[in-house]
Design a protein around this motif. Structure first.
Motif, short mmCIF file in Angstrom:
data_model
loop_
_atom_site.label_atom_id
_atom_site.label_comp_id
_atom_site.label_asym_id
_atom_site.label_seq_id
_atom_site.Cartn_x
_atom_site.Cartn_y
_atom_site.Cartn_z
N VAL A 1 0.87 -1.19 0.00
CA VAL A 1 0.00 0.00 0.00
C VAL A 1 0.90 1.23 0.00
CG1 VAL A 1 -1.69 1.33 1.34
CG2 VAL A 1 -1.85 -1.17 1.26
N LEU A 2 0.67 2.12 -0.97
CA LEU A 2 1.46 3.35 -1.04
C LEU A 2 0.53 4.55 -0.76
CD1 LEU A 2 4.22 4.70 -1.69
CD2 LEU A 2 3.45 4.89 -4.05
N VAL A 3 0.87 5.30 0.27
CA VAL A 3 0.05 6.44 0.68
C VAL A 3 0.79 7.73 0.36
CG1 VAL A 3 -1.18 7.53 2.60
CG2 VAL A 3 -0.80 5.05 2.62
N ALA A 4 0.15 8.61 -0.41
CA ALA A 4 0.73 9.94 -0.67
C ALA A 4 0.44 10.80 0.56
CB ALA A 4 0.10 10.57 -1.91
N LEU A 5 1.48 11.15 1.28
CA LEU A 5 1.32 11.90 2.53
C LEU A 5 1.61 13.38 2.28
CD1 LEU A 5 0.91 11.75 5.66
CD2 LEU A 5 3.40 11.55 5.83
N GLY A 6 0.58 14.20 2.40
CA GLY A 6 0.77 15.64 2.25
C GLY A 6 0.49 16.12 0.83
N THR A 7 0.45 17.44 0.71
CA THR A 7 0.07 18.05 -0.57
C THR A 7 1.17 17.94 -1.62
OG1 THR A 7 -1.51 19.50 0.52
CG2 THR A 7 -0.69 20.24 -1.60
N CYS A 8 2.44 17.96 -1.22
CA CYS A 8 3.52 17.77 -2.21
C CYS A 8 3.32 16.43 -2.91
CB CYS A 8 4.89 17.78 -1.54
SG CYS A 8 5.41 19.36 -0.91
N SER A 9 3.15 15.40 -2.12
CA SER A 9 3.04 14.05 -2.65
C SER A 9 1.71 13.84 -3.39
CB SER A 9 3.16 13.07 -1.47
OG SER A 9 3.19 11.76 -1.89
N SER A 10 0.63 14.39 -2.84
CA SER A 10 -0.71 14.17 -3.42
C SER A 10 -0.94 15.00 -4.68
CB SER A 10 -1.80 14.54 -2.41
OG SER A 10 -1.69 13.78 -1.24
N TYR A 11 -0.52 16.29 -4.65
CA TYR A 11 -0.89 17.21 -5.74
C TYR A 11 0.29 17.96 -6.35
CZ TYR A 11 -5.50 16.55 -3.61
OH TYR A 11 -6.65 16.01 -3.09
#
Ligand code: SF4
Ligand code: SF4
Ligand code: SF4
Length: 251
Positions: free
Chosen positions: A79-89
């Motif tokens: 499972v890979l979780v994008a943590l935070g806005t840098c990673s997500s967007y």
């Protein structure tokens, strides 16, 4: 089933997202008894190189090194979780692509630029599949704690979908738009619990636009409060340009 092997890794970012996890003092100790934190290079010396059950990844893909790293972490993580806005967007660094002198920006910062192995800054999901997103700059600690608890209980973590205004109204705050502040609360995802307006600061949109953003309607509302259309656009794309573009295309 044994404890899940959890990793917390970082690419280009400020480390604020990781710090948020380490500062969840009230739940961190309890969580540590239920997970196996096998890699957290910011706080521990010995770190597993994988495989991992869950990886929290902070930061945007901004260099060749980041690019190799995200591909490697994707392969190693169930499972890979994008943590935070840098990673997500992609965050503000990816919004620089809107800057007309984008290519000249490094020259204004570094004496020489030949050592830079930059790529156009972007979210992690531009390069690999992301399973979950926890946006925010930094993300909300309660949301992170709930996310980890849900995973441990075998539940599918649910993304928050209400605007900042929803919680702001429940808290009976005075609306900052009505006193001339450029608050983005109506169009921004509010899992932060309306943190900024509750402290008399306008929401600047760090969690990115809502999935069902009605850009045209909210631009008109902002205009009626004295905010120019161009300024509204600049504010709303600041943290999540790609997501914003996708939403506006649907209009
Ligand atoms: S999302 Fe914000 S807090 Fe997290 S790494 Fe990026 S800049 Fe730092
Ligand atoms: S202050 Fe901002 S978040 Fe709160 S109700 Fe007004 S526009 Fe919405
Ligand atoms: S109120 Fe807006 S800027 Fe402040 S933390 Fe929440 S989403 Fe981010």
């Amino acid at each position: 089933m044994g404890k899940p092997k959890v990793a917390i890794h970082s690419i280009t970012g400020c480390a604020g997202c990781q710090l948020t996890i380490y500062f969840i003092e009230d739940v961190l100790l309890d969580l540590l008894s239920k997970i196996d934190l096998v890699a957290a290079p910011m706080i521990q010396e010995k770190n597993s190189k994988g495989p991992y059950d869950v990886t929290f990844l902070e930061g945007s893909v901004s260099s060749q090194e980041d690019l190799l790293r995200v591909k490697e972490l994707r392969e190693k993580s169930k499972v890979l979780v994008a943590l935070g806005t840098c990673s997500s967007y992609g965050n503000i660094q990816s919004t620089l692509s809107y800057h007309k002198n984008q290519k000249d920006i490094p020259k204004g910062i570094y004496k020489t630029t030949s050592h830079l192995k930059s790529v156009e800054s972007s979210s992690v999901d531009k390069h690999v599949k992301v399973d979950y997103y926890i946006p925010g700059c930094p993300p909300d600690k309660t949301e992170i704690a709930t996310f980890i608890k849900d995973l441990l209980l075998g539940k599918t973590p649910k993304a928050y979908s209400k605007p900042v205004c929803f919680i702001c109204n429940l808290k009976e705050n005075i609306c900052l738009l009505d006193v001339g502040k450029e608050c983005l609360g109506p169009v921004v995802n509010g899992a932060c619990g309306a943190l900024c307006p509750s402290n008399n600061h306008a929401c600047t949109g760090c969690r990115g636009p809502l999935d069902d953003l009605n850009y045209a309607a909210h631009k008109e509302i902002a205009k009626s409060k004295g905010v120019s259309g161009e300024l509204f656009k600049q504010r709303i794309i600041k943290y999540a340009p790609k997501k914003f573009e996708e939403l506006v295309k649907k209009l």
